[in-house]
Write a protein that holds these residues in place. Structure first.
Motif, mmCIF file in Angstrom:
data_model
loop_
_atom_site.group_PDB
_atom_site.id
_atom_site.type_symbol
_atom_site.label_atom_id
_atom_site.label_comp_id
_atom_site.label_asym_id
_atom_site.label_seq_id
_atom_site.Cartn_x
_atom_site.Cartn_y
_atom_site.Cartn_z
ATOM 1 N N ASP A 217 0.828 -1.193 0.000
ATOM 2 C CA ASP A 217 0.000 0.000 0.000
ATOM 3 C C ASP A 217 0.870 1.252 0.000
ATOM 4 O OD1 ASP A 217 -1.794 2.014 0.468
ATOM 5 O OD2 ASP A 217 -2.937 0.888 1.954
ATOM 6 N N LEU A 218 0.908 1.947 -1.131
ATOM 7 C CA LEU A 218 1.716 3.155 -1.223
ATOM 8 C C LEU A 218 1.231 4.233 -0.276
ATOM 9 C CD1 LEU A 218 2.228 3.318 -5.071
ATOM 10 C CD2 LEU A 218 4.056 3.353 -3.380
ATOM 11 N N GLY A 219 -0.067 4.162 0.045
ATOM 12 C CA GLY A 219 -0.642 5.172 0.931
ATOM 13 C C GLY A 219 -0.035 5.122 2.321
ATOM 14 N N ILE A 220 0.238 3.917 2.813
ATOM 15 C CA ILE A 220 0.825 3.762 4.141
ATOM 16 C C ILE A 220 2.230 4.351 4.160
ATOM 17 C CG2 ILE A 220 1.775 2.037 5.709
ATOM 18 C CD1 ILE A 220 -0.521 0.301 5.139
ATOM 19 N N ALA A 222 3.623 6.717 2.334
ATOM 20 C CA ALA A 222 3.835 8.135 2.073
ATOM 21 C C ALA A 222 4.180 8.935 3.324
ATOM 22 C CB ALA A 222 2.598 8.721 1.397
ATOM 23 N N ASN A 223 3.502 8.643 4.436
ATOM 24 C CA ASN A 223 3.739 9.452 5.627
ATOM 25 C C ASN A 223 4.608 8.783 6.674
ATOM 26 O OD1 ASN A 223 2.270 11.919 5.119
ATOM 27 N ND2 ASN A 223 0.487 10.563 5.018
ATOM 28 N N VAL B 189 -3.084 -3.336 -6.794
ATOM 29 C CA VAL B 189 -3.449 -1.972 -7.184
ATOM 30 C C VAL B 189 -3.498 -1.776 -8.685
ATOM 31 C CG1 VAL B 189 -3.217 0.200 -5.993
ATOM 32 C CG2 VAL B 189 -1.446 -1.516 -5.699
ATOM 33 N N ALA B 260 -7.756 7.011 6.060
ATOM 34 C CA ALA B 260 -7.456 6.426 4.751
ATOM 35 C C ALA B 260 -6.069 6.853 4.301
ATOM 36 C CB ALA B 260 -8.505 6.867 3.737
ATOM 37 N N PRO B 261 -5.219 5.904 3.999
ATOM 38 C CA PRO B 261 -3.853 6.268 3.611
ATOM 39 C C PRO B 261 -3.840 6.855 2.197
ATOM 40 C CG PRO B 261 -4.148 3.873 3.600
ATOM 41 C CD PRO B 261 -5.451 4.463 3.977
ATOM 42 N N GLU B 262 -3.246 7.997 2.075
ATOM 43 C CA GLU B 262 -3.200 8.676 0.776
ATOM 44 C C GLU B 262 -1.759 8.640 0.249
ATOM 45 O OE1 GLU B 262 -5.827 9.580 -0.666
ATOM 46 O OE2 GLU B 262 -5.609 11.388 -1.850
ATOM 47 N N PRO B 263 -1.564 8.187 -0.961
ATOM 48 C CA PRO B 263 -0.184 8.048 -1.467
ATOM 49 C C PRO B 263 0.423 9.374 -1.875
ATOM 50 C CG PRO B 263 -1.746 7.353 -3.123
ATOM 51 C CD PRO B 263 -2.557 7.755 -1.939
ATOM 52 N N ASP B 264 0.513 10.272 -0.949
ATOM 53 C CA ASP B 264 1.029 11.596 -1.264
ATOM 54 C C ASP B 264 1.573 12.222 0.012
ATOM 55 O OD1 ASP B 264 1.573 14.139 -2.044
ATOM 56 O OD2 ASP B 264 -0.367 14.483 -3.032
ATOM 57 N N PRO B 265 2.896 12.329 0.135
ATOM 58 C CA PRO B 265 3.484 12.811 1.387
ATOM 59 C C PRO B 265 3.171 14.282 1.660
ATOM 60 C CG PRO B 265 5.193 12.263 -0.230
ATOM 61 C CD PRO B 265 3.902 11.925 -0.846
ATOM 62 N N VAL B 267 0.225 15.624 1.394
ATOM 63 C CA VAL B 267 -1.079 15.762 2.014
ATOM 64 C C VAL B 267 -0.920 15.565 3.508
ATOM 65 C CG1 VAL B 267 -3.402 14.818 2.189
ATOM 66 C CG2 VAL B 267 -2.262 14.910 -0.026
ATOM 67 N N ARG B 271 -4.773 14.307 11.585
ATOM 68 C CA ARG B 271 -5.027 12.871 11.666
ATOM 69 C C ARG B 271 -5.886 12.565 12.888
ATOM 70 N NH1 ARG B 271 -2.173 9.158 8.923
ATOM 71 N NH2 ARG B 271 -0.488 10.567 8.443
#
Lengths: 327, 324, 324, 260
Positions: A217-220, A222-223, B189, B260-265, B267, B271
């Motif tokens: 999961d790329l979303g995990i 990212a941060n 994905v 929801a995990p967003e693939p963009d650092p 953003v 939280r």
């Protein structure tokens, strides 16, 4: 950047196939994990990320085996050269693991406490009483309310998120330097996933852990991660700092992956999927393994396998396009 | 939403599961679905979102009467689904179909793909026997597969391809309404996006109505004009998808979006990390089922006592005493 | 838990009742006269036959015979042996100790040896040891117990004179012999029948344990145990083996009836004075009440064994213990 | 597998090559002859050729076993499918009966019935073996059906409006074929042993028809003089059942998804 704790060079794992041949689901993986950082290993199913993580503790299930020539160094010690006892001393003590499915990863017939205490006693000559006290402290540390009650419960009496906390407490019991988390939140709900990731983050800061976070999961990522390595078909195709990777993805696979993820923010755009399907480890395509699905495929990609090329400091990729840009 | 005539109307749907044995145990039933109402218009896609165990899949199955309901009613094209006789139901099944989550379990391993796709056509005698292969071929082409796939067995296909086959099988009987029960959750994905796009395309081309069930808000956003959020067997919020995402009214929806995990650092949203975990549907908390985990600053004893009903807030309807 | 226990007990009672009813009708539905044999031995007058019929209740219509049977059953009355002219319950009581001794020995052997060997096979899965043990245990499975018994009695008992081949007690043993000498004598007599019975039955335990252990070894928690740095011995015997033992408990209930049934052939061949040889003799004598009595006893053991293992399972396995 | 094919072939081809199993060629001097050139397996107390009797016994035993298993597997599959798919009270009633029947060891069920017949026709014997052997199979199939019933492809067929019969025949039956085949194979070995045991107790197939169990029974008295009369039929049973079970095992591994 601080000293490397874990160094993997040219890791290859072979499985015999029915035809008498070998499949190499992991085929030449190299990376370095530094103290106090989180390195994310990202890839789709079948790319070899889980096997890579298991190989770090030489836990590759039979009949698979790590091929000679692969190098695994932990704080300068060669893991491949360790005998069974030395290996056991490292497992759980210096390098700990958290697995994907917290239900089946905990033994159903022992209490949470017994399993944590067992880990402590396997590595340290501690009295059961003292180990139990430590276990209670650990459960508290991973945010379990009522640890005195929970310590004597069996895994099936807990929810998924709680079991994963127990797994983390168990992994941290002997204060390891490296934590390998293999899809630690995939089996959990989004709201619980957020809790678990927070805990991992916090523990890394407090304890100065090096974390290898394995996920699809790329979303995990990212941060949470400092650096990201993207795997495809048994190899790392691109590695960069998290910021670089998301802002300037260079490998066509990374680009495709990012474009195919639906997002919550920004305008709704139709997704751009990567055509085709993930290849079978027994039959990797010739040349660059991504070439059958690649929108930027060149004649050379079909024949020659691109090696790891540097784009900038700390940014590598395995794609012939890197040479084009360099020129 | 060109046509507002309700195609499907669900009123106060209830489904409780009981553990039954030789001697009925009287343990409290699992309240999988506990009074859910909504409508779907012709050509509309409704998203149904929630975490595991919230009852979203049960809603999908019960409105198709793949599970017998405990209570409530479902009107579909003017028929009361729950009062149909078995043979009337079989006839109506043509009009409403389902696509399942598990790409591996959803195809009979001992049946060639062509036969699986043809099964619906045979059952409802939609084409003369001689024309079936041709129909199957064009259905396979419509979902993006080679016509020669018909001769092969499911295990020869990847997860994404199997999901396409499952869609072709559902479309074979020319339904007007399709329940998609987490059709892309177990796909990678890159493949997930292919199937999402396929569904969007089919929905447009065939004018289908969809009930799209998922746990991932970002995917629902790709397809659904309107979205329903479920928590513990009940609807906590419903709104047009974009307003739901922009101004979520229910604290649970807010938490869900935030987690929801967003693939963009870049953003960086505030939280919200919820405490605790979803409680058991067999013993839901009193009052508002969400109150033990709720972070709303105005949370009070009323939340513990009184169950909030859905009420209109802006263009949303939220089941929260303090929603504004 | 109590509710479950009551349910399980009631289920056991029903099962036993169904079994008893089935047995009754099986016996009555077959052609042939239960008294034929008795009459065949010596000619009887028709009055005598009528008296006997009256005695055994055979002159009454089926339903009233059935009522009599059930009433007798309820009082623990299994009728009177035609051959011995003794109540069946008395016969069973006399013969039970010998059977218990033999059956108990075999049970013990089966479980200690079978569980250990089966687990060992799983650990060495696919290696020569596993393959050899598999073949040997399967061969044991394929051996008719009466034949193996005959051959052993002939070879070991008669030809080589190593062990007594028949009976349980040496008839020549002086009456003054002490307890030690008597026990030793019985033990020597026990070796051959117990060995025979174990050989033909141990395979089941081994195979069951092997499968359970293979499954356990594949569980992710075994991988966790290794990753924790536990010693291989601890990983195998504490984490895998202990978990694999729970399913094996169920086998125990399956083997309990061996005390009566599995030993019909073996007891017969070795002339072991237990229930098995009683049954074998009853067959050639068409002694129905005895066959019936033995069958009922066997059925009660099967049902009781099943009940016992389920209860033990529920009591021992933490997964079921607190879930109930 | 090869052993099994070989056994069946021998059983079929034998009558043409071997002496009459019932003939008593030399009742005066040819009694209890040890194995030799003329009689490979020796002769029995009636001077009959043991080899020829063992082989004929194979034919009878295997025929009985195959037919009986065919009966029991059919019954078991039918009851299992009906109970598993229909569920409700049908399932409850059927399974209570099966539970009860399973509580009586099969040997005793047979003894209760068989002992009453003065002379048991072969066909009746086969039917009895068949009708007492399906309880376990029906449980197995019911379990499989309960599992399969939850599979999305069965739900999908229901959603398509398929009739129950279609679902049973097209979806459930083909997917229970694997376990059914395994049960059948192992059932054959079981019936061979059971039939031998009953014949040994003198309540199975009646003499002079040669059966393995019957031969062992007959040779009991002459075991000390002519052990070969007992050893060879016994070995025949062991080899047959072992071959069948090994085959069943291989089949199980091929069918079991865990090994795939």
């Amino acid at each position: 950047m601080t000293a490397p704790v874990l160094e993997v060079r040219d890791l290859r794992i072979a499985f015999p196939t029915r035809t008498g041949d070998f499949a190499r689901p992991v085929d030449g993986v190299s990376f370095i994990l530094h103290r106090g950082e989180t390195l994310a290993l990202v890839g789709e199913s079948g790319c070899g990320k889980t096997l890579t993580s298991l190989a770090l503790l030489r836990l590759v299930p039979a009949p698979g085996r790590i091929e000679p020539g692969s190098r695994l160094d932990f704080e300068g010690r060669d893991i491949m050269g360790l005998d069974a006892d030395e290996l056991r001393a490292i497992r759980g003590k210096d390098i700990a693991m958290v697995f994907q499915d917290p239900m089946s990863s905990l033994n159903p017939v022992f209490t949470a406490g017994a399993q944590i205490i067992e880990t402590i006693k396997a590595h340290e000559s501690e009295s059961t009483k003292a180990a139990r006290d430590r276990a209670l402290g650990l459960l508290r540390e991973v945010g379990i309310s009522d640890p005195e009650l929970r310590i004597d419960q069996y895994p099936h009496e807990m929810s998924g998120g709680m079991r994963q906390r127990v797994m983390i407490a168990m992994a941290l019991a002997t204060e390891p330097g490296v934590l390998i988390a293999d899809e630690p939140t995939t089996a959990l709900d989004v709201t619980v996933q957020a809790q678990i990731l927070e805990i991992l983050d916090r523990l890394r800061e407090i304890r100065g852990l090096a974390v290898l976070l394995i996920t699809h999961d790329l979303g995990i990522v990212a941060n949470r991660a400092d650096r990201v390595a993207v795997m495809y078909a048994g190899r790392i195709v691109e590695e960069a700092s998290t910021r670089t990777l998301f802002e300037a993805p260079s490998h066509p696979y990374t680009q495709g992956l990012l474009e195919s993820v639906p997002r919550l923010t920004g305008p709704v755009q139709s997704l751009k999927p990567i055509p085709g399907t993930v290849p079978d480890p027994a039959r990797w395509p010739a040349g660059c393994r991504f070439h059958p699905r690649c929108p930027k495929v060149m004649a050379r990609c079909r024949a020659e396998d691109p090696s790891r090329l540097a784009l900038a400091d700390g940014h590598h990729m395995a794609c012939w396009l890197a040479e084009e840009t360099a020129r | 939403m060109s046509d507002h005539r309700g195609l499907l109307e669900v009123v106060d749907l209830v489904k409780h599961f009981r553990t039954t044995g030789l001697f009925r145990t009287t343990a409290s039933p699992v309240r999988a679905v506990d009074g859910v109402s909504f409508t779907i218009a012709q050509g509309e896609t409704l998203g149904l979102v929630g975490e595991s165990g919230c009852g979203k899949s049960t809603v999908g199955r019960t409105i198709l009467r793949l599970e017998e309901p405990t209570g409530g009613s479902v009107q579909f094209e003017g028929h009361d689904i729950f009062s149909l006789t078995p043979s009337e139901l079989r006839t109506l099944r043509r009009r409403m179909q389902i696509v399942f989550q598990d790409p591996y379990g959803s195809l009979n391993p001992r049946m060639r793909v062509g036969r699986a796709v043809a099964e619906g056509i045979e059952i409802h005698r939609l084409a003369p026997r001689a024309e079936i292969p041709e129909r199957v071929g064009s259905l396979l082409a419509e979902v993006g597969l080679d016509p020669d796939a018909a001769e092969r067995y499911p295990h020869e296909f990847s997860g994404g391809q199997r999901q396409r086959i499952g869609i072709a099988r559902a479309l074979a009987v020319e339904p007007v309404f399709l329940v998609c029960d987490e059709p892309v959750s177990s796909l990678d994905v890159s493949v997930q996006a292919q199937v999402v796009n396929l569904l969007a395309e089919l929905q447009r081309a065939r004018g289908l109505s969809l009930l799209f069930i998922a746990h991932d808000l970002a995917i629902v956003r790709q397809l659904a004009q309107r979205t329903l959020v479920m928590y513990l067997g009940r609807v906590v919020e419903t709104a047009p998808t974009e307003s739901l995402l922009a101004t979520p009214r229910h604290p649970y929806t807010q938490a869900l979006i935030s987690a929801a995990p967003e693939p963009d650092p870049t953003v960086t949203r505030s939280r919200i990390v919820l405490g605790g975990e979803p409680p058991s549907p067999s013993a839901p908390p009193s009052g508002c089922a969400f109150h033990p985990r709720c972070f709303h600053p105005k949370k009070d004893t009323r939340c513990q006592r009184e169950r909030p009903e859905l009420r209109q807030v802006g263009d949303s309807a939220a089941a929260c005493h303090h929603a504004e | 838990m109590t509710r479950w226990l009551i349910g399980r007990t009631a289920q056991a009672a029903i099962t036993f009742l169904v079994a008893a009813v089935l047995m009754f009708f099986l016996m009555r539905l077959t052609p042939g006269d239960p008294l034929a044999r008795l009459m065949g031995d010596r000619p009887m007058t028709s009055e005598e036959v009528a008296t006997l019929r009256g005695l055994y209740g055979l002159d009454q219509p089926l339903p009233s015979q059935f009522t009599r049977f059930v009433a007798g059953l309820a009082q623990g009355d299994l009728g009177t042996s035609i051959e011995y002219r003794t109540p069946v319950t008395t016969l069973i009581r006399q013969r039970l100790p010998a059977s218990l001794l033999l059956g108990g020995t075999v049970l013990l052997l089966n479980f200690t040896l079978g569980v250990w060997l089966g687990a060992l096979q799983a650990v060495r899965l696919g290696k020569p040891l596993d393959r050899w043990l598999s073949t040997i245990s399967l061969a044991g499975f394929a051996v008719p117990s009466f034949w193996l018994g005959l051959i052993l009695a002939w070879l070991v008992g008669i030809k080589w004179q190593l062990l007594p081949a028949l009976g349980m007690i040496d008839p020549l043993l002086p009456a003054s012999a002490g307890l030690g000498a008597r026990s030793l004598d019985i033990a020597r007599h026990l070796i051959l029948p117990a060995f025979t019975l174990s050989v033909v039955s141990i395979a089941a335990t081994m195979r069951y344990q092997r499968t359970a252990m293979i499954d356990a070894l594949r569980e992710p928690y075994v991988r966790t145990a290794r990753a924790k740095g536990l010693s291989e011995r601890r990983v195998i015997w504490r984490h895998a083996w202990r978990t694999s033992l729970f399913p094996v408990i169920t086998l125990f209930g399956l083997w309990l009836p061996i005390v009566v049934t599995g030993s019909v052939f073996v007891e017969h061949v070795f002339n072991w004075p237990g229930l098995g040889s009683l049954t074998a003799k009853a067959i050639s004598g068409r002694d129905y009440p005895v066959i019936m009595g033995a069958s009922l006893l066997a059925a009660s053991l099967v049902v009781g064994g099943g009940w016992l293992t389920d209860v033990a399972y529920a009591a021992l396995d933490p997964r079921t213990r607190r879930a109930q | 597998m090869l052993t099994l094919v070989g056994l069946v072939l021998i059983a079929i081809a034998a009558p043409m090559l071997l002496p009459d199993p019932l003939a008593q060629p030399d009742i005066l001097q040819g009694v209890n002859q040890p194995p030799g050139a003329k009689h490979w397996f020796g002769t029995d107390q009636l001077s009959r050729d043991v080899l020829s009797r063992v082989v004929t016994g194979a034919r009878i035993s295997l025929t009985i076993a195959f037919l009986a298993v065919a009966v029991s597997v059919t019954l078991g599959a039918m009851v299992g499918l009906v109970a598993g798919y229909w569920g409700g009270w049908v399932d409850a009633v059927l399974m209570r009966i099966v539970d009860g029947a399973l509580a009586i060891p099969r040997l005793f069920v047979l003894l209760l019935v068989v002992a009453a017949w003065e002379s048991l026709p072969l066909l009746v014997f086969i039917l009895l073996l068949g009708t007492t052997g399906w309880f376990g199979t029906s449980r197995l199939i019911r379990g499989e059906v309960l599992r399969l019933k939850q599979e999305p492809y069965v739900r999908a067929a229901e959603a398509l409006g398929a009739h129950r019969i279609r679902i049973v025949l097209r979806h459930l039956l083909p997917n229970t074929a694997g376990p059914l085949l395994v049960a059948a194979t192992l059932g054959v070995g079981n019936v061979v042993l059971l039939e031998a045991g009953l014949s040994f107790l003198g309540v199975g197939v009646r003499p002079p028809t040669p059966t393995w169990g019957g031969m062992i029974l007959d040779s009991q008295e002459i075991l000390f003089v002519a052990p070969w009369t007992s050893i060879f039929p016994g070995l025949a049973i062991v080899i047959t059942v072992l071959a069948v079970n090994l085959f069943g095992d291989a089949l199980r591994e091929a069918v079991d998804p865990r090994h795939a």
